[in-house]
Write an enzyme that holds these catalytic residues in place. Structure first.
Site, mmCIF file in Angstrom:
data_model
loop_
_atom_site.group_PDB
_atom_site.id
_atom_site.type_symbol
_atom_site.label_atom_id
_atom_site.label_comp_id
_atom_site.label_asym_id
_atom_site.label_seq_id
_atom_site.Cartn_x
_atom_site.Cartn_y
_atom_site.Cartn_z
ATOM 1 C CG HIS A 137 -1.857 1.146 1.315
ATOM 2 N ND1 HIS A 137 -3.078 1.170 0.665
ATOM 3 C CD2 HIS A 137 -1.755 2.339 1.974
ATOM 4 C CE1 HIS A 137 -3.681 2.325 0.912
ATOM 5 N NE2 HIS A 137 -2.911 3.044 1.706
ATOM 6 C CG ASN A 177 -5.664 9.361 -12.940
ATOM 7 O OD1 ASN A 177 -5.139 9.739 -13.981
ATOM 8 N ND2 ASN A 177 -6.940 9.067 -12.849
ATOM 9 C CG HIS A 188 -3.039 -0.143 -3.115
ATOM 10 N ND1 HIS A 188 -2.835 -0.890 -1.981
ATOM 11 C CD2 HIS A 188 -2.433 -0.835 -4.120
ATOM 12 C CE1 HIS A 188 -2.159 -1.983 -2.284
ATOM 13 N NE2 HIS A 188 -1.894 -1.959 -3.587
ATOM 14 C CG HIS A 190 -5.158 2.155 -8.421
ATOM 15 N ND1 HIS A 190 -4.960 3.133 -7.479
ATOM 16 C CD2 HIS A 190 -6.273 2.523 -9.111
ATOM 17 C CE1 HIS A 190 -5.905 4.044 -7.574
ATOM 18 N NE2 HIS A 190 -6.711 3.712 -8.571
ATOM 19 C CD GLN A 192 -9.342 4.171 -12.974
ATOM 20 O OE1 GLN A 192 -10.500 3.963 -13.301
ATOM 21 N NE2 GLN A 192 -8.949 5.327 -12.447
#
Length: 363
Positions: A137, A177, A188, A190, A192
């Site tokens: 995280h 982003n 966290h 990540h 898309q």
């Protein structure tokens, strides 16, 4: 590099895929124990005749998770105390269908009222997925080892190939982003992936320019010629290796913007060779490190893969990554105010050659 790919279904029917770097992960023994409501229906696409563009309306996204505490992060591995979106207690890279998608294949159009003959409406058919780069995280993409970057790239290539084959998909767009300044709702690490049902406005403009250039030059590729000119001039090149070049565009719109492109024309991520995939990670991590070093703190950014469209005009595409930040100084952000937001007419605060030199010096 991916050693094992395992697909499961979450309790509401959404697909989740583990991309593991070893072959000893038994992902099937970790089912989703939550009781989730059914996924929402697909969004509406409404046509704006004044600018010849489609706008997605997805009201269900108003309820999406917003900056939860770390012990309630839906992108961390599940624990006995909290069941997240990822049922397993650990993972390398995970991709799953977004719980709050802008586009999906669950077509159930709501009753539409108040529209005119000038504003057609259709379902926002497509797909939206979340890509978790690491189970840590507190990490960031820039902190990943090159091997993990390769795994992410392979996962994005896998998803691009599958999503491009879905009915009604016009273009597949992977992006990340980073930073609350950008507007992230989950901290966290990540990204898309959007599978668009229409060709977005920027891609349409790029296709028009590429088509006109090909007609003027007897079929030459516009991006290939731009990249060749940048590599020859060198003044805006930030870093490079055998297969990739990172440079600041001569007409950059953002204070700090870099494009990273392969040295040969490739339509999309699945078309990259093993050597090109291996070479991308070290260069990209180098550029991300320069962004963070520029002001001595984490740089908010958007990282966007521009890939060829699925249908007409695909031959004009040239895969490249656009990385840019809204930070224009250590304590200042570039807000898209009147000229940029209302008219789409950008005014850059930093001379691109100055930005390139600053990024070179930050290495």
């Amino acid at each position: 590099m991916i050693s094992q790919r395992t697909a499961i279904r979450l309790s509401d029917g959404r697909e989740l895929i583990y991309f593991d770097e070893t072959r000893d992960a038994d992902r099937g023994k970790w089912p989703d124990t939550r009781r989730l409501p059914p996924p929402p229906p697909t969004s509406q696409l409404r046509y704006d005749p004044l600018v010849d563009e489609w706008v997605a309306v997805a009201a269900h996204r108003q309820t999406r998770t917003f900056l939860p505490p770390s012990d309630k992060c839906p992108l961390c591995p599940s624990t006995p105390e909290f069941a997240s979106e990822i049922p397993a207690p650990d993972y390398d890279v995970v991709v799953f269908e977004n719980q709050f998608p802008s586009f999906s294949d669950r077509v159930k159009p709501d009753e539409i009222t108040g529209l005119t003959d000038m504003v057609p409406v259709r379902p926002g058919v497509g797909r939206c997925e979340v890509v978790c780069f690491t189970s840590d995280h507190t990490s960031s993409f820039g902190s990943l080892p090159p091997g993990r970057v390769r795994t992410v790239l392979d996962a994005l290539a896998d998803r691009t190939a599958e999503m491009s084959a879905l009915p009604g998909v016009a273009q597949v767009f992977p992006f990340e982003n980073r930073g609350i300044e950008i507007g992230v709702t989950l901290s966290h690490p990540h990204g898309q992936i959007y599978a668009y049902p229409t060709v977005p406005a920027r891609t349409q403009a790029m296709l028009r320019a590429a088509h006109q250039h090909a007609e003027r030059t007897g079929g030459r590729n516009l991006y290939a010629d731009v990249l060749a000119a940048e590599r020859k001039a060198q003044v805006r090149v930030v870093a490079a290796n055998e297969h990739w070049t990172a440079y600041v565009p001569a007409a950059a719109r953002w204070p700090y913007e870099v494009q990273i492109a392969p040295h040969r024309q490739v339509a999309d991520l699945p078309g990259l060779t093993d050597a090109e995939r291996d070479a991308f990670g070290p260069l990209y991590l180098d550029v991300l490190g320069r962004f963070d070093a520029l002001f001595g703190k984490p740089m908010p950014y958007i990282s966007a893969w521009h890939q060829a469209v699925v249908g007409a005009g695909r031959e004009l595409g040239y895969l490249h990554l656009q990385l840019f930040s809204i930070r224009r100084a250590a304590d200042k952000l570039k807000y898209l105010a009147g000229s940029e937001s209302a008219m789409g007419a950008f005014v850059n605060d930093i001379v691109p050659e100055t930005a390139a030199q600053a990024l070179r010096d930050a290495g």
